[in-house]
Structure formats: structure tokens, C-alpha cells
Design a protein around this motif. Structure first.
Motif: not given
Lengths: 330, 330
Positions: A44-60, A132-144
Motif C-alpha cells: 500500500l505504501g508503494k502505491m501512495l509513494f507513487f500517487d501524485p494525488r497526495l499533492s494539491r496539484s495532482g502532479f507531485i 485533503l490528502a485523507v479525503k482524496v485517498i478515502a474517496s477511492m474504494p480500491q484504496y479503502v
């Protein structure tokens, strides 16, 4: 570390004992593979490490500045943050960072988990908020579902997000370097030039700070012990944490593992080459004027510290959906 | 495609023939796995695709905007370029892009190879030059060895760089979607709602443009056939290429493969959700007012087009050395 080595020797039987005893006598010890205690958490951590949606821009993403294709760094002097802000300091490698006594150049995070929360919410880096980061990740059932698999329940919170990222980062070790093969008894794997470099590295005093399995990361030291380090970078290091004048310009000693890959060097990224870094370190820390031949041999030794880079599939991330907060890149 | 299907049927023997005949009668055909003709070239292309040193900053790679963790797109309205410049248009997915009749929204590049050279030298995207990119790559002996392996000699030039990137991109197909399984005869894999959506998608006329294995990518069409499309985005599409007034707002029909992953939609990225995209397309292209139930069923069908995402190890890139031109991020 020595305790670990002895345990392994006992397990491995008498046959391997001489090798490990040898390694234990050196100031540098081999890197050991890390098997994650909870593979689902690291995955799971690997996915989050690569997920740019942890940033406000969705890019970093974490991987933007700790690029695992490039030695776990971004290879630029100081990092690029949200809206291309120039970062204040050189991004340290995430490789073998689990061996550091603390995280960041000034050690302000006690461990990888605490570190992971920093850039997400730093306005100059990923510029999101933990909420915001929690809201983004929690919105996706696959992540949950992955959180449930990893932690037993489906709660998504910043504690679990950073726990998972840290668990992945703990696995990012680089065993099997030529130097480690040599340490473990394969004497033919280093040439004379490299061995001379290692001997000089030891006899000059470099191993006073650059020691242990990570060849650094185990202490704080002043940048400029003997002669002051001249830089335009305003970072003062540990003083920011302790408030003590004596901690001015005191930074965590960086790991030298994979140093061939983690250019440019120093907290300000001002040393573009290993040769320059060795020359400056010799002068300001040890009052030594290494000549070109000496520098070349130390650099040859340092390049033997490049280990096997972590190998894994690029993670595929779950798609955002209509409930996912949208990125705000501009 | 039909020719290819028949060939495969002949090869596979009579047993599989009915399945392929069935698929051949549909306006959409299954995606086929692509086996690269020259694996060494595609493998080199993968490294280059992930290498941010093809950009002036050393920060932006092909994968930054065509993120293979995220459906081969960046999932933002219009892309972020060098120094955070806002791009003019939504980044199309690289997945299955080898099936497009041409590349870019306006088709200005005849193939993936020609496309790959564009962003590298575009001042608003990667902001390098072909000359600089070649100098960077050619400076690394590990890359030069890969070029020799791939092309027979060790010359590094932009023709070879873009050939390799295109060869990698050709492999980025996504077979095995639930819809393809259904097409190939596994009737239980779609539910009634999804099948109704597909029937409506066909009967409404969507397949006039969104057809073939990529469900699009095979023709240019006006955005706003019946009613004009209102947008602040100034792109005029094909007119920029042909100079003809009749080509104003004519764009390449995008693939709908993996459309669940490639949000937001349209060349301006202004449709945030699939529901919105279906509603707008129905109205402006077909003069249809889909109701909520119809939209939901078409969206359910569209989500069956998500295929198996390309799976591969994150490439490890060779380090820059003292001869490599340094990045200029700021």
C-alpha cells in the motif's frame, strides 16, 4: 549491527563465520535485505509513494523528488515544489534511509513515518493538507480495500498513510554492492585503486562520520569543523531544532551508499561532482589537501558503494471518481 | 483489423472461429497484445520514457504527463510544463496510442515517433532541444551500450531516441478488459445494465466515431457537429494543420479504452466526469438528450473498457557523470 551479524553467523554455521568476523572489524558493514513485517502495508505504501494525488496539484508524488529510477533523489541542487517553487535544500536519497538516526538534513523528524507527513502538507512542496490528502485517498474504494487488507479495518487517516509509506521506504535498501561483496570475502571484486581509496578513506578520518552499514546517517556533525563552509544557502541545520548556537551548521551526516547516483552533493547541492565533494570535505572537515590522485582513488572507492537498486513493478493506482476532490494545479 | 482477426482464426483453427466471427460483427474489436519486434529497442525506449533528463529542468519525463500508474495521462485539465507553465490542451493517454491514425489532438504528428520529438523540444513542455537531449543521453556510457545493443552501432541521435520511445509506446496496449472478454464469447462477464449501455451506445450513433479496437482514434471529427461546443480553450484543431476553415474545431476522435482512468475529458479537459462527457457528446454531436438512466448505462458500459494495464519493472536509469550537461531547473 554487530549483534545482527553475529546472529546470522550463528545461524549460518561455522563455515561463514570468518567472513562476518572480517566485516565486523571494518567501520562499514554490509547492507542487509529488509523483509517487510507486513507486506500488505508496504505494498500500500508503494502505491501512495507513487500517487501524485497526495499533492494539491495532482502532479507531485514522493517519487518526484525521491525518484527510484535515479537513486532515490531528484538529482537537482534543490527540489522543485508546488508551482515550481525552489526548495530550500537538496533532497536526500530515500534509499537506505531507514538506517538514519532521524530524517531530514536537520533531523527534525524522528523516523520515516514522521518524515512522510512533512512534504505532503508543506506549502513549498506538495502543498496539500493532511485533511485533503485523507479525503482524496478515502474517496477511492480500491484504496479503502487496501487499507482494510493492511490494517484490519477500512479507516483511512494520515497516521496510516504515513505508516504505509514508511513501511515501503524501509524496504528500499541496496545490498550487493561491490564493496559489500568484498566485505563479505570476495577479495577479487575490488581493484587495487579502489582498495587504496578505501584505505585512504579510513586513514584520513572519513569513517569517523561515514560509518556503519549506511556509511553515514548515524550522527550529526558540523559542516565546517576545521574551516567554515562558504555557501549562499541559509540553512543552519540542527540549530533550528535545538535553538542552540553550537548547533549552527550541524547537519545529519548523509549516507554514502549509492553516492554515485545521488549527485549533486551537500545540503545545498553545490558540489556537482564526487571529486569536488571529496576535495571540499577533506579540506573543511579534516584540514587535508587531497591531491588529484588521492581524490581519484577515494572516488573510485565511493563508486563501489552502488548497490542493487530496489526492483519492483510500477504500481497501478486506482482511478479517482466523482467523489474524489479534484486537483488544483494552477 | 478484420483481416488480422481472420488470420488469427485460421491459425487458431476452427474451434475459435465462431468467437472471432462474432467479434468481427461488432463495431468494436478486442485489443491484441503487442509483442515488440525488437525488444531491446522497446526496453531502451522504456528507460527514455522515464528519464526526466530529456527535459531542461531534469524534472519532467514523458511519464510525468503520460503517467503509466494512472492510465497513461496526468488526470489534470491541461498539463503542467517547464516552470509550471499551463499547457494548452488535455494530455491524451499513451495507452493504445499506437492505434491512432495520427498523434496529438490535431493529428500533427504522423506517428508515435514523430510525436515523441515534440514535447522534448517544446518550450512549454520539456523545454529542452533535440541537440541538448542527445548530448545528455550520449554522455552516459551505459546508455550508449544500450543504443548499440538496440541499433547495432553506438550512435545516439534524436531519430534513435524517438524510435526507441515509440517502440516502447507501441507495447502499451491494454487487452483483457471485461468488454473484450465479452466480445470473445464470455457472455456472463457483463451485466444487463452494461449490455444495455453498449446497445444504446451503438443505437445512438456513438460508434460512428468510436469504433475499432481502440474505440476511437481512427478518424477526425468536428467537436460540435450539431450544436457548437462552448469553451474558453482557443484550440482550433485540424485547421491549424490544413489551414482550411472547414477544419475548425475538428479533432482526432479520442480512444475510449480505459476512459474510466483518463479523466478529465475532451481536448480542454472541461468534462470532469464520464456522466458529463456522455451528456455533452450526446447533445452536441448527436442532438440527443440522454436521460440520467441512459447516461448511467452508457457510463457502465464505458467502464467495461478498462483493460489490463501494462505491467513492468520501474526502469533503473544510468547516472549522469562529469560529462553530462547539468539540468537547468530554475
Amino acid at each position: 549491527m554487530i549483534k545482527q551479524v553475529l546472529t546470522i553467523s550463528l545461524l549460518a554455521g561455522v563455515m561463514f563465520a570468518p567472513i562476518y568476523v572480517f566485516a565486523a572489524n571494518e567501520p562499514i558493514q554490509p547492507i542487509k535485505v529488509v523483509v517487510p513485517e507486513k507486506p500488505e502495508v508496504a505494498e500500500l505504501g508503494k502505491m501512495l509513494f507513487f500517487d501524485p494525488r497526495l499533492s494539491r496539484s495532482g502532479f507531485i508524488s514522493c517519487n518526484s523528488c525521491h525518484n527510484l529510477s535515479m537513486g532515490g533523489t531528484d538529482n537537482i541542487k534543490t527540489s522543485i515544489g508546488h508551482k515550481w517553487q525552489q526548495g530550500p535544500i537538496n533532497a536526500p536519497t530515500v534509499l537506505n534511509s531507514g538506517m538514519n538516526l532521524a530524517q531530514f538534513w536537520d533531523g527534525r523528524a524522528k523516523d520515516l513515518k514522521e518524515q512522510a507527513g512533512g512534504p505532503i502538507a508543506n506549502p513549498g512542496e506538495m502543498a496539500s493538507t493532511h485533511e485533503l490528502a485523507v479525503k482524496v485517498i478515502a474517496s477511492m474504494p480500491q484504496y479503502v480495500a487496501k487499507f482494510k487488507q493492511a490494517f484490519g479495518t477500512d479507516a483511512v487517516n494520515i497516521d496510516r498513510i504515513t505508516t504505509a509509506i514508511a513501511a515501503f521506504e524501509e524496504t528500499l535498501v541496496t545490498p550487493g554492492s561491490r564493496f559489500d561483496q568484498w566485505l563479505e570475502g570476495d577479495k577479487g571484486v575490488l581493484n587495487q585503486h579502489e582498495i587504496e581509496g578505501y584505505e585512504l578513506f579510513k586513514s584520513s578520518g572519513c569513517t569517523q562520520c561515514h560509518n556503519g552499514p549506511a556509511v553515514g546517517g548515524t550522527s550529526y556533525q558540523k559542516m565546517g569543523v576545521v574551516h567554515p563552509y562558504i555557501t549562499r544557502n541559509p540553512a543552519v541545520g540542527r540549530m533550528d531544532i535545538t535553538g542552540k548556537e553550537q548547533d549552527k551548521y550541524v547537519f545529519k551526516v548523509p549516507t554514502l551508499r549509492n553516492v554515485e547516483l545521488t549527485y549533486p552533493y551537500f545540503h545545498d547541492g553545490e558540489a556537482a561532482t564526487l571529486e569536488k565533494a571529496v576535495e571540499v570535505m577533506g579540506k573543511i572537515q579534516l584540514d587535508l589537501d587531497f591531491n588529484q590522485k588521492e581524490i581519484a582513488s577515494i572516488v573510485a572507492f565511493l563508486k563501489t558503494l552502488t548497490g542493487k537498486q530496489p526492483e519492483f513493478n510500477l504500481p497501478i493506482l486506482p482511478p479517482s471518481n466523482n467523489a474524489t476532490p479534484q486537483p488544483q494545479p494552477f
